[in-house]
Design an enzyme around this catalytic site. Structure first.
Site, PDB file in Angstrom:
ATOM      1  N   GLU A   1      -0.082 -18.000  -9.531  1.00  0.00           N
ATOM      2  CA  GLU A   1      -0.406 -17.824  -8.119  1.00  0.00           C
ATOM      3  C   GLU A   1      -1.263 -19.027  -7.745  1.00  0.00           C
ATOM      4  OE1 GLU A   1      -2.568 -14.645  -5.145  1.00  0.00           O
ATOM      5  OE2 GLU A   1      -3.418 -15.080  -7.085  1.00  0.00           O
TER       6      GLU A   1
ATOM      7  N   HIS B   1       2.548  -7.822  -3.250  1.00  0.00           N
ATOM      8  CA  HIS B   1       1.568  -6.755  -2.996  1.00  0.00           C
ATOM      9  C   HIS B   1       0.390  -7.235  -2.140  1.00  0.00           C
ATOM     10  CE1 HIS B   1       0.032  -9.190  -6.144  1.00  0.00           C
ATOM     11  NE2 HIS B   1      -1.160  -8.639  -6.005  1.00  0.00           N
ATOM     12  N   ASP B   2       0.324  -8.520  -1.840  1.00  0.00           N
ATOM     13  CA  ASP B   2      -0.752  -9.052  -0.979  1.00  0.00           C
ATOM     14  C   ASP B   2      -0.275  -9.294   0.449  1.00  0.00           C
ATOM     15  OD1 ASP B   2      -2.604  -9.109  -3.051  1.00  0.00           O
ATOM     16  OD2 ASP B   2      -2.023 -11.136  -3.645  1.00  0.00           O
TER      17      ASP B   2
ATOM     18  N   ASN C   1       4.607  12.522 -13.520  1.00  0.00           N
ATOM     19  CA  ASN C   1       3.914  13.744 -13.984  1.00  0.00           C
ATOM     20  C   ASN C   1       3.238  14.520 -12.856  1.00  0.00           C
ATOM     21  OD1 ASN C   1       1.935  11.922 -13.432  1.00  0.00           O
ATOM     22  ND2 ASN C   1       0.745  12.273 -15.291  1.00  0.00           N
TER      23      ASN C   1
ATOM     24  N   ASP D   1      -2.889 -14.643 -12.105  1.00  0.00           N
ATOM     25  CA  ASP D   1      -3.622 -14.344 -10.889  1.00  0.00           C
ATOM     26  C   ASP D   1      -4.710 -15.375 -10.586  1.00  0.00           C
ATOM     27  OD1 ASP D   1      -4.366 -12.119  -8.905  1.00  0.00           O
ATOM     28  OD2 ASP D   1      -6.269 -12.493  -9.902  1.00  0.00           O
TER      29      ASP D   1
ATOM     30  N   ASP E   1       0.547  -8.968 -15.438  1.00  0.00           N
ATOM     31  CA  ASP E   1      -0.331  -9.769 -14.602  1.00  0.00           C
ATOM     32  C   ASP E   1      -1.496 -10.223 -15.467  1.00  0.00           C
ATOM     33  OD1 ASP E   1      -1.434 -10.697 -12.013  1.00  0.00           O
ATOM     34  OD2 ASP E   1      -0.142  -9.133 -11.182  1.00  0.00           O
TER      35      ASP E   1
ATOM     36  N   ASP F   1       1.074  13.827 -10.471  1.00  0.00           N
ATOM     37  CA  ASP F   1      -0.313  13.670 -10.012  1.00  0.00           C
ATOM     38  C   ASP F   1      -0.404  12.797  -8.752  1.00  0.00           C
ATOM     39  OD1 ASP F   1       0.205  11.187 -11.033  1.00  0.00           O
ATOM     40  OD2 ASP F   1      -1.498  11.129 -12.417  1.00  0.00           O
TER      41      ASP F   1
ATOM     42  N   ASP G   1       3.520   5.711 -12.390  1.00  0.00           N
ATOM     43  CA  ASP G   1       3.117   5.477 -13.783  1.00  0.00           C
ATOM     44  C   ASP G   1       4.221   4.784 -14.584  1.00  0.00           C
ATOM     45  OD1 ASP G   1       4.894   7.702 -14.344  1.00  0.00           O
ATOM     46  OD2 ASP G   1       3.274   8.977 -13.582  1.00  0.00           O
TER      47      ASP G   1
HETATM   48  C1  GLC Z   1      -4.721 -12.238  -6.330  1.00  0.00           C
HETATM   49  C2  GLC Z   1      -4.017 -10.909  -6.322  1.00  0.00           C
HETATM   50  C3  GLC Z   1      -4.722  -9.999  -5.380  1.00  0.00           C
HETATM   51  C4  GLC Z   1      -6.132  -9.810  -5.843  1.00  0.00           C
HETATM   52  C5  GLC Z   1      -6.853 -11.155  -6.076  1.00  0.00           C
HETATM   53  C6  GLC Z   1      -8.086 -10.978  -6.890  1.00  0.00           C
HETATM   54  O1  GLC Z   1      -4.674 -12.877  -5.115  1.00  0.00           O
HETATM   55  O2  GLC Z   1      -2.662 -11.077  -6.013  1.00  0.00           O
HETATM   56  O3  GLC Z   1      -4.072  -8.768  -5.242  1.00  0.00           O
HETATM   57  O4  GLC Z   1      -6.834  -9.082  -4.882  1.00  0.00           O
HETATM   58  O5  GLC Z   1      -6.041 -12.068  -6.759  1.00  0.00           O
HETATM   59  O6  GLC Z   1      -7.791 -10.702  -8.229  1.00  0.00           O
HETATM   60 CA    CA Z   2       1.585   9.864 -12.382  1.00  0.00          CA
END
Ligand code: GLC
Ligand code: CA
Length: 560
Positions: A257, A329-330, A24, A200, A99, A26, A30
């Site tokens: 995790e 993503h970490d 959209n 997580d 998640d 921004d 999304d």
């Molecule tokens: C996990 C996630 C990370 C987050 C952390 C706290 O390690 O992968 O991205 O910052 O937990 O929730």
């Molecule tokens: Ca968007």
């Protein structure tokens, strides 16, 4: 042989929603954007998507600070969009994992707000508060993001515990009512038809509460919190109950995790385990010391990497099932982590792809990995969004490292390297968004690295990943590739990583030349068939094989 199940045969694609596709204009990715790209994911060969958090959140830690578990953040769309995503993906044979963040909530969650305002309310016991007489924090634990793990409630001697940022107060799992709230919420989502969850920071939910001053292990006078809250005795009771009340009745896929010590692993991932699989950190975090200090990077050799991968494979195989991955993503981009700068190219990138796809476990591809996306360095520390990057930078300065150097080391490891927008094409904002500016800068290398460009090129990283996923999902080799037992294959070359996968009547020999020069390996009799390789060369079994720089090759044979 392992019991066969759908989640062992899956290929997973991880999405960081903020950076995947904006629909959209921004400048923020999304849910509608994801729906529009489902065909791409299907074509890649994935049949499960793990979505990083899309719940209501002040976004202090990229959505891992949830203020309402039942609703979608408006920035990502509506609750109805989420239902639609689950449904449309389902129609295409793709399951969605969300998640699950239940070690902590956001400080803006209504439970915490109640707890703050009214210390007598039942919600105060949903969290971990402690009052001290002298006004000092209850102990000197360091939060994972740096700085003290206790935050004072303004104007009082009352503190709350936060293992991560101060906007992420830890939940008190000892409280039965809280646990019931969590199960209700998990079942709410599972009943919508989710495939399951990625869970997580779950190893932190049982705390060994001790107060006072502990021997510091850093220049900041603080002590690593993990020593007191990771995998503590008693955690198994919570995890057992969570599974019994939610996941097991739904036959969910659950990926924790969790860096679990060998003694506990069977309870986690065995036949009756709390989870269907775990992520371990042994090779993704090979460049970081145990205390998690990015600013003291560990240098490692290919031999060490091999040792870590092999140990993890052998240990997990004895106890149950694992997830395999190079990125999430970490992390920073795997090509920048594992390869010397001058050696980053098509061959080395595809070698890394093959390296993890032929291990035993369910493969997880992180968005952009399949096109070989690379790190991006921003101009100054102020340009970074990731909270961990700032914490690490501060700690580096405290440790006496000069500003420039601190910036350089921390930027290389920053989680923002993996949170830049997905590079779809060579157009505006790499096809990620029509906006004037995007929430995070697009990596300027997008003209060189994009989906559109690689789709046209038969010899691209993307097309190689498509082949890998295709092999894993069906056809002649899928069974041995999925269920074959992992067995290290000894080679003389220090920089060659090789192993076999062994099933009843079939075998694979998987070889990776992790160096910028040739290498020679012996090939046993019978390995006459090439499954896949990143060089076009024809293959004959002459008893040995001369590998080109960064070559990967996988061979197959049948046995009686
Ligand atoms: C996990 C996630 C990370 C987050 C952390 C706290 O390690 O992968 O991205 O910052 O937990 O929730
Ligand atoms: Ca968007």
């Amino acid at each position: 042989m392992d019991k066969m199940t759908w989640w062992k045969e899956a290929v997973v694609y991880q999405i960081y929603p903020k950076s995947f596709q904006d629909s959209n204009g921004d400048g923020i990715g999304d849910l509608r954007g994801i729906i529009n790209r489902l065909a791409y994911i299907k074509e890649l060969g994935a049949n499960v998507i793990w979505l990083c958090p899309v719940y209501m959140s002040p976004m202090d830690d990229g959505g891992y600070d949830i203020s309402d578990y039942y609703h979608i953040h408006p920035m990502f769309g509506t609750d109805a969009d989420m239902d639609e995503l689950i449904e449309k993906a389902g129609e295409m044979g793709i399951k969605i994992l969300m998640d699950l963040v239940v070690n902590h909530t956001s400080d803006e969650h209504e439970w915490f707000q109640e707890a703050l305002q009214n210390p007598k309310s039942k919600y105060a016991d949903y969290y971990i508060f402690k009052e001290t007489k002298d006004g000092n924090p209850p102990n000197n634990w360091r939060s994972y993001f740096g700085g003290p793990a206790w935050e004072r409630v303004e104007g009082t001697n009352r503190f709350y515990l936060h293992a991560f940022s101060r906007k992420q107060p830890d939940l008190n799992w000892e409280n039965r009512e809280l646990r019931e709230e969590i199960y209700r919420m998990v079942n709410y989502w599972l009943d919508k038809g989710l495939g399951g969850f990625r869970i997580d920071a779950i190893c932190n939910i049982k705390k060994r509460m001790e107060y006072g001053f502990f021997q510091p292990d850093g220049e900041d006078g603080l002590r690593y919190i993990g020593d007191f809250i990771l995998n503590q005795p008693g955690i198994e009771e919570f995890l057992y109950e969570l599974n019994e009340r939610t996941f097991r009745p739904h036959n969910s896929m659950t990926v924790a995790e969790a860096n679990v010590p060998e003694e506990l692993l069977e309870q986690f991932i065995g036949e009756k385990g709390f989870f269907t699989m775990v992520f371990d950190f042994s090779y993704a975090d090979i460049d970081v010391p145990d205390t998690g200090e990015w600013f003291r990077p560990r240098h490692f050799t290919v031999s060490e990497l091999r040792k870590n991968i092999f140990n993890s494979q052998k240990m997990v195989q004895e106890k149950g099932w694992g997830a395999v991955y190079l990125e999430n993503h970490d992390q920073n981009r795997s090509v920048n982590k594992y390869l010397p700068k001058e050696d980053i190219h098509y061959y080395s990138k595809t070698m890394l792809g093959s390296l993890f796809f032929f291990l035993r476990g369910t493969p997880f591809i992180y968005q952009g990995q399949e096109i070989g996306m690379e790190n991006m360095t921003l101009e100054s520390i102020a340009d970074y969004d990731d909270i961990a990057t700032h914490g690490q930078y501060e700690r580096a300065l405290k440790a006496g490292i000069r500003e420039e150097e601190a910036f350089a080391i921390v930027a290389k490891r920053s989680r923002d390297n993996n949170r830049t927008p997905m590079q779809w094409d060579e157009g505006k904002n790499a096809g990620f968004s029509d906006a004037k500016s995007t929430w995070m800068k697009v990596n300027p290398d997008y003209k060189r690295i994009s989906v559109a460009r690689q789709e046209k090129d038969g010899e691209s990283v993307l097309n190689f990943y498509r082949k890998l996923a295709g092999l894993r999902r069906g056809g002649k080799y899928a069974s041995v590739m999925t269920y074959g037992v992992f067995l290290p294959y000894e080679v003389e070359e220090a920089s060659v990583i090789a192993w076999q996968r062994i099933a009843d009547t079939e075998r694979l020999l998987v070889i990776h030349n992790f160096q910028n020069r040739e290498g020679v390996v012996k090939i046993p009799e019978g390995y006459d068939e090439k499954v896949i390789g990143n060089y076009k060369s024809e293959y004959f079994n002459t008893g040995s094989y001369r590998l080109k720089p960064y070559e990967s090759i996988v061979l197959y044979k049948t046995t009686e």
